[in-house]
Design a protein around this motif. Sequence first.
Motif, PDB file in Angstrom:
ATOM      1  N   GLN A  91       0.633  -1.310   0.173  1.00  0.00           N
ATOM      2  CA  GLN A  91      -0.119   0.091  -0.073  1.00  0.00           C
ATOM      3  C   GLN A  91       0.979   1.193  -0.011  1.00  0.00           C
ATOM      4  O   GLN A  91       1.581   1.437   0.913  1.00  0.00           O
ATOM      5  CB  GLN A  91      -0.870   0.029   1.030  1.00  0.00           C
ATOM      6  CG  GLN A  91      -2.242   1.099   1.095  1.00  0.00           C
ATOM      7  CD  GLN A  91      -3.337   0.274   0.265  1.00  0.00           C
ATOM      8  OE1 GLN A  91      -3.496  -0.926   0.249  1.00  0.00           O
ATOM      9  NE2 GLN A  91      -3.963   0.977  -0.278  1.00  0.00           N
ATOM     10  N   ASP A  93      -0.293   4.468  -0.563  1.00  0.00           N
ATOM     11  CA  ASP A  93      -1.148   5.490   0.260  1.00  0.00           C
ATOM     12  C   ASP A  93      -2.507   4.955   0.260  1.00  0.00           C
ATOM     13  O   ASP A  93      -2.884   3.772  -0.015  1.00  0.00           O
ATOM     14  CB  ASP A  93      -0.871   6.917  -0.276  1.00  0.00           C
ATOM     15  CG  ASP A  93      -1.637   6.994  -1.685  1.00  0.00           C
ATOM     16  OD1 ASP A  93      -2.387   6.376  -2.071  1.00  0.00           O
ATOM     17  OD2 ASP A  93      -1.021   7.651  -2.549  1.00  0.00           O
ATOM     18  N   GLU A  94      -3.471   5.692   0.831  1.00  0.00           N
ATOM     19  CA  GLU A  94      -4.649   5.113   0.937  1.00  0.00           C
ATOM     20  C   GLU A  94      -5.346   4.929  -0.133  1.00  0.00           C
ATOM     21  O   GLU A  94      -6.434   4.216  -0.142  1.00  0.00           O
ATOM     22  CB  GLU A  94      -5.840   5.974   1.920  1.00  0.00           C
ATOM     23  CG  GLU A  94      -5.935   7.453   1.315  1.00  0.00           C
ATOM     24  CD  GLU A  94      -4.982   8.398   1.919  1.00  0.00           C
ATOM     25  OE1 GLU A  94      -4.912   9.668   1.148  1.00  0.00           O
ATOM     26  OE2 GLU A  94      -3.997   8.118   2.328  1.00  0.00           O
ATOM     27  N   ASN A  95      -5.031   5.445  -1.316  1.00  0.00           N
ATOM     28  CA  ASN A  95      -5.620   5.326  -2.847  1.00  0.00           C
ATOM     29  C   ASN A  95      -4.984   4.505  -3.733  1.00  0.00           C
ATOM     30  O   ASN A  95      -5.341   4.077  -4.787  1.00  0.00           O
ATOM     31  CB  ASN A  95      -6.053   6.780  -3.336  1.00  0.00           C
ATOM     32  CG  ASN A  95      -7.023   7.509  -2.426  1.00  0.00           C
ATOM     33  OD1 ASN A  95      -8.013   7.034  -2.030  1.00  0.00           O
ATOM     34  ND2 ASN A  95      -6.733   8.782  -2.335  1.00  0.00           N
ATOM     35  N   THR A  96      -3.555   3.925  -3.511  1.00  0.00           N
ATOM     36  CA  THR A  96      -2.848   3.362  -4.404  1.00  0.00           C
ATOM     37  C   THR A  96      -2.164   2.362  -3.745  1.00  0.00           C
ATOM     38  O   THR A  96      -1.467   2.177  -2.707  1.00  0.00           O
ATOM     39  CB  THR A  96      -1.711   4.474  -4.746  1.00  0.00           C
ATOM     40  OG1 THR A  96      -2.293   5.592  -5.167  1.00  0.00           O
ATOM     41  CG2 THR A  96      -0.941   4.063  -5.980  1.00  0.00           C
ATOM     42  N   ARG A  97      -2.225   1.262  -4.619  1.00  0.00           N
ATOM     43  CA  ARG A  97      -1.288  -0.059  -4.262  1.00  0.00           C
ATOM     44  C   ARG A  97      -0.247  -0.269  -5.521  1.00  0.00           C
ATOM     45  O   ARG A  97      -0.617   0.050  -6.569  1.00  0.00           O
ATOM     46  CB  ARG A  97      -2.224  -1.224  -4.205  1.00  0.00           C
ATOM     47  CG  ARG A  97      -3.044  -1.416  -2.997  1.00  0.00           C
ATOM     48  CD  ARG A  97      -3.987  -2.665  -3.106  1.00  0.00           C
ATOM     49  NE  ARG A  97      -4.646  -2.725  -1.870  1.00  0.00           N
ATOM     50  CZ  ARG A  97      -5.464  -3.815  -1.643  1.00  0.00           C
ATOM     51  NH1 ARG A  97      -5.769  -4.796  -2.422  1.00  0.00           N
ATOM     52  NH2 ARG A  97      -6.230  -3.891  -0.438  1.00  0.00           N
ATOM     53  N   ASP A 138      -5.242   2.092  -8.764  1.00  0.00           N
ATOM     54  CA  ASP A 138      -5.902   2.876  -7.788  1.00  0.00           C
ATOM     55  C   ASP A 138      -6.884   2.491  -6.938  1.00  0.00           C
ATOM     56  O   ASP A 138      -7.191   1.081  -6.987  1.00  0.00           O
ATOM     57  CB  ASP A 138      -6.519   4.106  -8.586  1.00  0.00           C
ATOM     58  CG  ASP A 138      -7.628   3.710  -9.540  1.00  0.00           C
ATOM     59  OD1 ASP A 138      -8.183   2.461  -9.226  1.00  0.00           O
ATOM     60  OD2 ASP A 138      -8.099   4.440 -10.194  1.00  0.00           O
ATOM     61  N   LYS A 139      -7.601   2.863  -5.975  1.00  0.00           N
ATOM     62  CA  LYS A 139      -8.524   2.162  -4.938  1.00  0.00           C
ATOM     63  C   LYS A 139      -9.596   1.789  -5.736  1.00  0.00           C
ATOM     64  O   LYS A 139     -10.338   0.641  -5.317  1.00  0.00           O
ATOM     65  CB  LYS A 139      -9.168   3.248  -3.924  1.00  0.00           C
ATOM     66  CG  LYS A 139      -9.835   4.430  -4.578  1.00  0.00           C
ATOM     67  CD  LYS A 139     -10.328   5.286  -3.337  1.00  0.00           C
ATOM     68  CE  LYS A 139     -11.062   6.435  -3.909  1.00  0.00           C
ATOM     69  NZ  LYS A 139     -11.417   7.334  -2.770  1.00  0.00           N
TER      70      LYS A 139
END
Length: 153
Positions: A91, A93-97, A138-139
């Motif tokens: 992960q 950030d909270e929006n991207t893997r 993206d998320k």
Amino acid sequence: MSKNILLLCLLCLLLLPLSSCSLPLGKERGLFGRFPENYEDPEDGFTLWMPANMRSQFGINHANVQKRIDACVSGRYRGAPYTWPNDDYKQLDENTRLYAYYEYYDEKVSANVDKLPFDRTLSDSRVRYITVFNTTVDKEGLIMGCKYWRFRR
């Protein structure tokens, strides 16, 4: 005494190729124990994530791997859904893997030798190539970007 020294030297020469090929270099934790998990090229700043537990997606031929490389470089994957959600990821950030997998293929390589001494024949050898892919998702599960690195194993 000199026989023992000679035997020891001979044993070291025989074991030298085995030790240099099979042991991991240094304390690396990434792919095959040969690379750092977070690889960074000091010359151009290229980075690649290569976790040790990364799985191979395919064991296929050079043409198929090249098609994936071309699609990655041209951005054809951008906006498409990522279809292998069970791959290793981290992960960002909270929006991207960031997903990682590798593909491999063997290529037949000719020795380019016309004739060997003592009328021996030379067969072609096979060289294994590994291509590591990093895909940013993206998320919503859509591909944002892709990069790769191909190397000889």
